[in-house]
Design an enzyme around this catalytic site. Structure first.
Site, short mmCIF file in Angstrom:
data_model
loop_
_atom_site.label_atom_id
_atom_site.label_comp_id
_atom_site.label_asym_id
_atom_site.label_seq_id
_atom_site.Cartn_x
_atom_site.Cartn_y
_atom_site.Cartn_z
N HIS A 49 25.61 -18.41 24.62
CA HIS A 49 26.48 -17.24 24.50
C HIS A 49 27.80 -17.51 25.24
O HIS A 49 27.92 -18.48 25.98
CB HIS A 49 25.78 -15.98 25.05
CG HIS A 49 25.47 -16.03 26.51
ND1 HIS A 49 24.20 -16.23 27.00
CD2 HIS A 49 26.28 -15.92 27.59
CE1 HIS A 49 24.23 -16.23 28.32
NE2 HIS A 49 25.48 -16.05 28.70
P1 TYD Z 1 19.36 -14.09 28.88
O1 TYD Z 1 20.80 -13.66 28.87
O2 TYD Z 1 18.69 -14.22 27.55
O3 TYD Z 1 19.21 -15.47 29.67
P2 TYD Z 1 19.79 -16.94 29.28
O4 TYD Z 1 21.21 -16.74 28.83
O5 TYD Z 1 19.68 -17.74 30.53
O6 TYD Z 1 18.91 -17.51 28.24
O7 TYD Z 1 18.58 -13.07 29.81
C1 TYD Z 1 17.16 -13.07 29.89
C2 TYD Z 1 16.68 -11.65 30.18
O8 TYD Z 1 17.14 -11.20 31.45
C3 TYD Z 1 17.16 -10.65 29.16
O9 TYD Z 1 16.05 -9.77 28.91
C4 TYD Z 1 18.25 -9.87 29.87
C5 TYD Z 1 17.85 -9.96 31.32
N1 TYD Z 1 18.97 -9.96 32.26
C6 TYD Z 1 19.19 -8.87 33.08
O10 TYD Z 1 18.47 -7.85 33.02
N2 TYD Z 1 20.20 -8.90 33.99
C7 TYD Z 1 21.01 -9.99 34.11
O11 TYD Z 1 21.91 -9.99 34.98
C8 TYD Z 1 20.80 -11.10 33.24
C9 TYD Z 1 21.69 -12.33 33.31
C10 TYD Z 1 19.77 -11.06 32.33
#
Ligand code: TYD
Length: 134
Positions: A49
């Site tokens: 992303h």
């Molecule tokens: P995600 O953005 O998919 O992680 P990555 O980009 O590392 O693959 O986030 C994973 C999960 O965590 C998703 O359910 C959203 C949650 N999350 C939060 O609640 N707060 C945060 O600050 C972040 C970064 C993620």
């Protein structure tokens, strides 16, 4: 690219290493949020992303992984394996993290609270977004 490496001082001796992180000193923004990623699986790619506004600093506190950054014009793969090195990622940069070794700890400092509307999660939409700004 809106990405730069930051070298942190690591204070240590045979007892271990300590790395201080301070907003507006060695971290170039107000730190509103901190999160960390642990228990990663080596064949998984995370991230995938970009952010419209968010700034972050990523630090591989333990272990290693590969960080791919892409601004829509060029891309780079950064080996993340130093506990005293951060990578600043500004807005409009697509990022992917992969090839995590077991026990890796990825610490992330962020300039804003969690906001799903700031995310661009589709790569083609990201390209359209950055090209529309030029
Ligand atoms: P995600 O953005 O998919 O992680 P990555 O980009 O590392 O693959 O986030 C994973 C999960 O965590 C998703 O359910 C959203 C949650 N999350 C939060 O609640 N707060 C945060 O600050 C972040 C970064 C993620």
């Amino acid at each position: 690219m809106n990405v730069k490496r930051i070298q942190f001082d690591s204070f240590g001796n045979e007892q271990g290493q300590l790395v201080p992180l301070e907003q507006f000193k060695n971290v170039p923004f107000e730190i509103k949020r901190v999160y960390y990623i642990v228990k990663t699986v080596d064949d998984v790619t995370r991230g995938k992303h970009a952010h419209r506004h968010l700034e972050q600093v990523l630090i591989c506190v333990n272990g290693s992984f590969k960080l791919k950054v892409d601004d829509g014009h060029s891309s780079e793969i950064i080996e993340m394996n130093k506990h005293n090195e951060g990578v600043y990622i500004g807005n409009d940069v697509w990022r992917e993290m992969s090839e995590f070794t077991p026990g890796t700890v990825l610490l992330v400092l962020a300039s804003e609270y969690y906001d799903t509307s700031d995310y661009i999660r589709d790569y083609n939409e990201f390209l359209d977004y950055v090209n529309s700004k030029n």
